[in-house]
Design an enzyme around this catalytic site. Structure first.
Site, PDB file in Angstrom:
ATOM      1  N   CYS A 275       0.861  -1.307   0.139  1.00  0.00           N
ATOM      2  CA  CYS A 275      -0.254   0.098   0.128  1.00  0.00           C
ATOM      3  C   CYS A 275       0.843   1.293  -0.063  1.00  0.00           C
ATOM      4  O   CYS A 275       1.132   1.921   1.175  1.00  0.00           O
ATOM      5  CB  CYS A 275      -0.900   0.047   1.194  1.00  0.00           C
ATOM      6  SG  CYS A 275      -1.660  -1.503   1.601  1.00  0.00           S
ATOM      7  N   ALA A 276       1.464   1.565  -1.107  1.00  0.00           N
ATOM      8  CA  ALA A 276       2.714   2.404  -1.280  1.00  0.00           C
ATOM      9  C   ALA A 276       2.302   4.028  -1.124  1.00  0.00           C
ATOM     10  O   ALA A 276       3.105   4.732  -0.839  1.00  0.00           O
ATOM     11  CB  ALA A 276       3.537   1.885  -2.466  1.00  0.00           C
ATOM     12  N   ASP A 327      -4.733  -3.624  -7.151  1.00  0.00           N
ATOM     13  CA  ASP A 327      -5.501  -3.754  -5.998  1.00  0.00           C
ATOM     14  C   ASP A 327      -4.590  -4.811  -5.291  1.00  0.00           C
ATOM     15  O   ASP A 327      -4.517  -5.778  -5.477  1.00  0.00           O
ATOM     16  CB  ASP A 327      -6.709  -4.194  -6.158  1.00  0.00           C
ATOM     17  CG  ASP A 327      -7.744  -4.450  -4.966  1.00  0.00           C
ATOM     18  OD1 ASP A 327      -7.064  -4.437  -3.734  1.00  0.00           O
ATOM     19  OD2 ASP A 327      -8.751  -4.542  -4.945  1.00  0.00           O
ATOM     20  N   CYS A 397      -1.223   4.130  11.043  1.00  0.00           N
ATOM     21  CA  CYS A 397      -1.140   5.262  11.767  1.00  0.00           C
ATOM     22  C   CYS A 397      -2.395   5.716  12.891  1.00  0.00           C
ATOM     23  O   CYS A 397      -2.856   6.561  12.673  1.00  0.00           O
ATOM     24  CB  CYS A 397      -0.808   6.599  10.798  1.00  0.00           C
ATOM     25  SG  CYS A 397      -2.238   6.870   9.576  1.00  0.00           S
TER      26      CYS A 397
END
Length: 466
Positions: A275-276, A327, A397
């Protein structure tokens, strides 16, 4: 010839010029509210459009960002000073009132100047009727200081939410995440309302931290690549302008380092960032990989974010296999293809409220209904993509337990061939004080303890074929 009668009508009063910095701050608030813009993105663009710099830019930044952070507190105070329910106050008028309240209660602006300039802003941007209403409300606001107002508009049950300007449900989830350290809740909420310093990363092999220090940055304690600017525009630092360094929270740097520095047996050539976007961790991973002969495949589902990843990693080509728009829950590569995998999962962002103050007002508890299943699916995909013996680092996060411990426990139940590794002794993560996560061996960073975003890190090793 009779004398011409003198004209008795008065010339119209000259309209006072609206203060440009306050006008710019209002534009930021409107964009964040009406267009769902992000404060940290719309603010620089607004300053540039108006040609504001130096003290004026600092004033706008504090006025706009501080008002958005303190919105909940100010709304409670404005409601106590207004004869109209807030729901019936025009949205732009409420924005103006919030700006005026922040100046009166949290900035070194004299009361008369704060009220006068804010009334002028209301008159110019909304109309004369709004100006009168704003004047009446702000004069009542000016009657007390912030602490007195908080005492008047909160109860014991609502104090934390009102005093620290967090929605009640966010306060509840953060308290749960603190667990036995729940008595630190006020410190955590207060830390969310502090303006964070701009943190830089010197990408290894491309820049040295000493170069950032020479440009005026101060070294930070945990990441060997992190330094914080005391102020100014990071784009003026040469290494940042050239892409050899970047803007990245120290906690985010530690996520990349946690994966890269964990001990791994066997081949170590193929890394995956699942998930860059927007690319900060991918750029650091690529720099680290390039120095060891490995390469990173960066995957991002959204095309515009994939473009940001390509830009962020442009200087790290030797460690980059490529950027793919795909995806991550539906791998476009064979199983068992990678040695190390990073899952920096989309999350509520409740650990980064210092940097994204508007997130606390946009997020709702129902958002977790979509985010948590996605987090489970991404971690499943990562464990299928890593080879036996390989490593997966799951990070968010957000400290919310539904997004951290619950996701990891779910993966361990579904994948008997995966085990949880101890991150507390890994490289840069070793020795960070008071960073124990909710599961053994996991790491939980906190703004009030570590000066970072509240990053959660868990390292899983796949021990046998799926």
């Amino acid at each position: 010839m009779p004398a011409r009668p003198q004209r008795t009508s008065k010339a119209p009063a000259r309209r006072r010029r609206v203060d440009l910095p306050r006008q710019a701050a209002l534009e930021v608030l409107v964009a964040v509210r009406a267009d769902e813009a992000y404060t940290n993105l719309v603010l620089p663009a607004t300053l540039a459009r108006h040609g504001l710099s130096g003290r004026d830019a600092g004033f706008v930044t504090e006025l706009a960002s501080g008002t958005i952070r303190r919105q909940g507190t100010y709304d409670a105070i404005i409601a106590a000073c207004s004869e109209r329910p807030l729901a019936k106050v025009q949205a732009k008028v409420l924005d103006v009132l919030r700006l005026g309240t922040h100046q009166l209660l949290a900035m070194r602006v004299p009361d008369h100047a704060a009220i006068s300039a804010t009334v002028d802003l209301a008159r110019d941007r909304v109309g004369a009727g709004a100006a009168g209403f704003v004047n009446a409300v702000l004069r009542k606001v000016a009657a007390h200081d912030l602490d007195t107002w908080i005492g008047q508009v909160s109860t014991e049950a609502t104090f934390a939410s009102v005093a620290h300007s967090h929605p009640a449900w966010v306060v509840e989830r953060l308290a749960q995440a603190l667990g036995p350290a729940r008595d630190e809740l006020d410190d955590l909420l207060a830390a969310d309302n502090l303006s964070p310093r701009v943190t830089l990363v010197a990408r290894p092999g491309l820049a040295e931290r000493d170069e950032l220090i020479a440009a005026g940055a101060e070294p930070l304690p945990y990441s060997p690549y992190a330094a914080a600017l005391p102020g100014g525009n990071p784009g003026e630092v040469v290494a940042v302008a050239e892409g050899r360094a970047g803007v990245q929270d120290e906690g985010s740097q530690l996520v990349a380092l946690g994966l890269a520095q964990a001990v791994l047996g066997g081949p170590d050539l193929n890394w995956l960032d699942l998930c860059a976007g927007p690319g900060g961790k991918a750029a650091l991973l690529a720099a680290l990989a390039g120095g060891r002969g490995a390469r990173v495949l960066a995957v991002e589902r959204q095309p515009h974010r994939a473009g940001l990843v390509a830009k962020a990693t442009a200087a790290s080509r030797t460690g980059l296999r490529g950027v793919v728009c795909a995806d991550g829950t539906r791998p476009a590569w064979p199983a068992d293809s990678f040695d190390r995998v990073l899952v920096d999962a989309p999350c509520s962002g409740l650990g980064a409220l210092r940097r994204r103050p508007e997130a606390r007002w946009r997020r709702q508890p129902s958002d977790l209904d979509a985010l948590v299943p996605l987090q489970h699916a991404l971690l499943d995909s990562a464990l299928a993509s890593v080879r036996p013996g390989g490593l997966v680092l799951y990070a968010t996060c957000s400290p919310v337990l539904a997004e951290t411990a619950d996701v990891v426990n779910g993966a361990l139940e579904r994948h008997p061939g995966a085990v949880l590794e101890d991150l507390s002794g890994t490289g840069a993560l070793a020795g960070i004080p008071d960073a124990a996560g909710p599961l053994p061996g996991t790491i939980q960073l906190w703004p009030h303890r570590h000066g970072t975003d509240a990053m959660f890190l868990a390292l899983l090793r796949r021990t046998e074929p799926a």
